[in-house]
Every structure is written in C-alpha cells, then in structure tokens.
Scaffold this active site. Structure first.
Site, PDB file in Angstrom:
ATOM      1  N   LYS A   1     -28.068 -25.107 106.110  1.00  0.00           N
ATOM      2  CA  LYS A   1     -27.827 -26.760 105.415  1.00  0.00           C
ATOM      3  C   LYS A   1     -28.963 -27.075 105.193  1.00  0.00           C
ATOM      4  CE  LYS A   1     -28.084 -29.546 109.839  1.00  0.00           C
ATOM      5  NZ  LYS A   1     -27.304 -29.784 111.063  1.00  0.00           N
ATOM      6  N   ARG A   2     -30.013 -26.605 105.643  1.00  0.00           N
ATOM      7  CA  ARG A   2     -31.809 -26.817 104.684  1.00  0.00           C
ATOM      8  C   ARG A   2     -31.975 -26.250 103.523  1.00  0.00           C
ATOM      9  NH1 ARG A   2     -37.533 -26.435 108.327  1.00  0.00           N
ATOM     10  NH2 ARG A   2     -37.017 -28.552 108.309  1.00  0.00           N
TER      11      ARG A   2
END
Ligand code: GLU
Length: 516
Positions: free
Chosen positions: A275-276
C-alpha cells in the site's frame, strides 16, 4: 501417491490424494488492515479448488495479534469478500461444524493452550524464561559472528525443578518449539516440488506468548488440523514457515495438509504489492468503480490461465475449467491499467444499458453512501442542483488537479511537498480510520512542522477534494476511506512532479526523526 519428508530428525508422510478425498480449503486473513487484494487472490484460488472438487471453502479469522486486530477490519474483510462474490461455506458469520472460526474465541476455549501443554509434556516444546534483554544480546552476538538470528536453546537445558521454581517465582515465560539442530526439512509443495530448508535456519518458534496467547504458527497448525483442512493454499511468503508447521504436525501425530504456495502479487516495479506504492484495498477498487466480477477475472488471470487462453472469464467459468496445475509461478504484476482495460471490456460487452443503470445506481447513489454524505452537505445547500459541485469529489476517483492548484499563500512549495508526503506516511500508519485520529495526525503535523494548521490543511483539501473548499475534511476522508485518501495524496505528489529518490530519503530521515 504419497511421499516422505526426510531429515535426520523427522520423517513425515504427506498424502497427495485430492483426487479421492474430500477437499477443504481455507483463507485465513488477519484483521490487521484494510481488505487486501492479496486476500481476495488467495480466497479465489481456495474457492475454485474446493468447488471444483465438490469440497468446502472455509473462512477463518486469525486475530491472535490482539494489539493489531480490530473488529472493524474483520467486518470490512468479510464485506469485501462478499462483495466480490467469494462465498464461503463456513466462517465466523455463518458458523459451521468446526466453530468458532475466530482464533480469539478459540483461544478463550483453551484449545491452543491444551496442545501447547501436550507439546511440552511430550518434550517437543519447552518453557523459555529468557528476558528480552538477554535475547537482544544473543542476537547482537549472532549478528557479529555473521550468523542468522535464532534462539540458542538456553532454556532447553533447564530441568523440571528449575522450571517449577521459576514459575513459582512468577517469572514470565513463553513456550517455544524444539527444532532439530541439523539436517534438512523437505517441504513438498504441489506447484514447486521439493524445497530443501536447513533446520539450522529454522528458529525455535514461540508458540505461546507470555500472555498465554498463541502465535500464528501454533494456531494455524491446530486449526488447519481440527478444521480438517486438506489443502493449504497461501502466499509464497509462508514457505519459510512451512518447516515449523510440518514439524508441529509431526509432533502432534497429525497428517500434513498439502501445501500450495501461490506467487505473490507484485507492483509494476516487481516489488511486493504494498500500500506504500499502490492502492491494495478492495474498498479502493470498489470506490473507483470497478466491477467485482472484473476484479475476480483479473485476479484469476494473474497466475492462472484458461485452457483456451481466453482472458475474459466469469467465476463460474473459472471454477468449471479450474486446474491447479495451470497456475504459473512467474511474478504476477497487479497492473491497475490492465484492470481498467478489462473493466472497460466488461462494461461494454456484458452490461445492457439497463444493467449499467442498476450498477451505477448501486455504486454511486446507494443509501449507505448517501447517508454518510448528506449530513456533511445538508447545511450548505438550498437546492439539489448545488449538490454535484459540492459532492462530485466523493465519486471522482482521482480529482483533476494541476501543480497550480497547490499554490497556497504563506506556504512555500517545498513545504507543500513535505506536508503531502508526511500526511501520506502518517495516514498509512493509522490504525483506526476515524475523524478524531485524523484530526490528531494533522494537529501533530502542524505542530512538528511549525506551520499553522490552516496552512497545513490547505493543500490537503485540494489533494482530497480537488477544490480549496469542501465539506468537512476529516469527515470526507472517513467517507473516502484510507486507500482512496492515500491514493489522492500520492496523486497530488505526482501532480507536483513526484519526489525524487534523493529527496525522499531526506524527507524520510526528517520524518523518522520527528514522528517515530
Ligand atoms: N493469517 C495469515 C495471513 O494473514 C494466514 C497465512 C496462512 O494462510 O497460513 O496471511
């Protein structure tokens, strides 16, 4: 067909007999974050394999990490998998013959404790009283010697009396499993064949923590056995844990289910999907207006192919044609552009105008969405026609912004980038996505950066809503959800030209110094 896993210390027989046996698969998400596309990916393959054999597909919630697990995340995971149409036969919501299906409830029943006691009584596990300080010194020494970190077995030499004395003295302890010092474990994987792992690389895993709660490794083994799981389909990141699981099965005298480790989904740069870098939450794709059947189609395409090579297929078609041997082990890239292309094909080729209208209404104007949005805008409009301008950003995906949109009086552009990047990191780390927590994050951001809160929020307003004014910001972020919010912050950064690697390093350093 059967084969053996041999090592000096263990010999385990695994049966590969799914042609003749009932098949039971499970997906076992930990409710520690947003519903991840990786969970849907595993669930899809578990479901297809079970259905193809007329077997059952189980959903189990692995919430042994009490500090990080939340009921909100659990509810979201269930809701997302349901939205996708990945229906399970047994689970925490619908029960089943092996209930409960939530590990925290199973722990309360003492299930894990009972088997941990058995392992200790039989000499396969031991109580370990080592303090965190001692373990830290041990680790440092191992690192200095160039060795991997592994428990050195000190407490295996305690005799019964010493153990009892320590317990009587109230010394905190964990239960660890014993692991052979030498030899190899051969992990047999249906897709990968035999994988040899040296026992010397396998840690004496903690099974019960000091608070008496089980770790994943103990709970997963016990539950897979008690729930009569025949095939464990999970991500390849668990391969290195397989020796522990194989050994625990052996210690407990149980047959090992068959292992099928799926390749991990990747970012376009081939790193592990995270998700980064990219949106990974199923909620995000729902909010972006993707159709659930297309997400399944796309996940199915990643790592699997129809015998006739057709790229577009329904879940039913996938189940009908499913053949686990057609899974490919290459690194599947989760490419949003490709997903979008596929979604377009489905919209055009498979939805009548009637269905299109139905889907659109359900997506944008469903009651749940409206009931969240109306309280935020009711006070600000006199007639309905004023609504679109105020609320379109809720359904806009990524708002249309330019670099100029972010020119904020009083705040140099340098700081704008910093504010957006720090906000992205802070929101990534946020556990409970609610108004108060968001408020706190930004108050702290303003404090640390020494910038007025109004000025800190100005670029955030633009990133989130595309406009300088919008309905209350934090409430809007709650409605949009974490993944969509982060995607918009990232989109803003990209619009401003992106952050170079060098710059990112500098920012990370400053961020860590101030926010760690
Ligand atoms: N709870 C684990 C996870 O979140 C499940 C791993 C497994 O399937 O064994 O990924």
């Amino acid at each position: 067909m059967s084969y053996h896993v041999e090592s000096d210390a263990v010999s385990i027989s695994i049966n590969n007999k799914d042609e003749f046996m009932k098949v039971r698969t499970r997906v076992a998400p930990s409710p520690t974050g947003d519903p991840h596309v990786g969970t849907a990916y595993m669930a899809l393959f578990c479901l297809c394999f079970a259905r193809q054999h007329g077997g059952q597909f189980v959903l189990r919630i692995e919430d042994t990490d009490a500090a990080r697990s939340t009921t909100t995340h659990e509810a979201q995971i269930l809701q997302s998998l349901k939205w996708l149409g990945l229906d399970w036969d047994e689970g925490p919501d619908c029960g089943g013959p092996f209930a409960p299906y939530r590990q925290s409830e199973r722990a309360e029943q003492g299930i894990y404790q009972q088997y941990a006691d058995e392992l200790v009584a039989n000499g396969h596990a031991f109580k370990c009283f080592c303090t965190p300080e001692r373990l830290e010194v041990m680790r440092q020494e191992q690192t200095a010697r160039g060795e991997g970190a592994r428990y050195d077995g000190l407490c295996t030499s305690l005799d019964q009396q010493e153990v009892e004395n320590k317990i009587a003295a109230g010394e905190p302890h964990v239960v660890r499993m014993k692991v052979p010092a030498e030899g190899q474990c051969i992990v047999k994987d249906r897709l990968r064949g035999e994988i040899e792992i040296d026992w010397a690389q396998v840690d004496m895993q903690i099974l019960l923590k000091t608070d008496g709660n089980p770790t994943y490794h103990l709970a997963v083994v016990i539950d897979d056995h008690l729930m009569e799981i025949t095939h464990i389909i999970r991500g390849e990141e668990w391969i290195s844990s397989a020796p522990k699981h194989i050994l625990l099965h052996k210690y407990l005298g149980w047959d090992m289910p068959e292992l099928i480790h799926m390749p991990l989904l990747r970012n376009p740069d081939k790193s592990k999907l995270s998700k980064r870098k990219n949106p990974t939450s199923i909620n995000f794709f729902e909010r972006m207006g993707y159709l659930p059947e297309v997400i399944l189609n796309y996940l199915g395409m990643l790592g699997w192919s129809m015998p006739d090579g057709e790229e577009k297929f329904t879940l039913k078609e996938m189940i009908d044609k499913f053949d686990i041997n057609r899974i490919s082990l290459g690194a599947p890239v989760f490419d949003i552009e490709k997903l979008k292309w596929l979604n377009g094909r489905w919209l055009r080729e498979d939805l009548s105008d009637d269905e299109f209208a139905d889907r659109l209404t359900t997506w944008a104007y469903n009651r749940e969405n409206l009931m969240q949005i109306i309280p935020l805008v009711k006070e600000r409009v006199d007639v309905f026609t004023e609504l679109p301008n105020l609320t379109s950003f809720f359904v806009e995906g990524l708002p249309v912004v330019t670099a100029e949109s972010f020119e904020v009086k009083n705040v140099p552009s340098e700081d704008i980038v910093k504010i957006l990047q720090f906000a992205a990191w802070e929101t990534e780390a946020l556990g409970d996505w609610n108004r108060d927590n968001l408020n706190q994050i930004f108050a702290r951001l303003a404090d640390v950066l020494g910038i007025k809160i109004r000025d800190v929020l100005a670029p955030i307003f633009i990133a989130i809503s595309g406009k300088a004014v919008s309905p209350p910001l934090f409430d809007s972020m709650v409605v949009l959800g974490p993944d969509m919010t982060r995607a918009r912050l990232r989109h803003a950064l990209n619009t401003l030209g992106g952050v170079s690697k060098k710059k990112l390093k500098k920012l990370e350093k400053e961020y860590r110094a101030n926010f760690a």
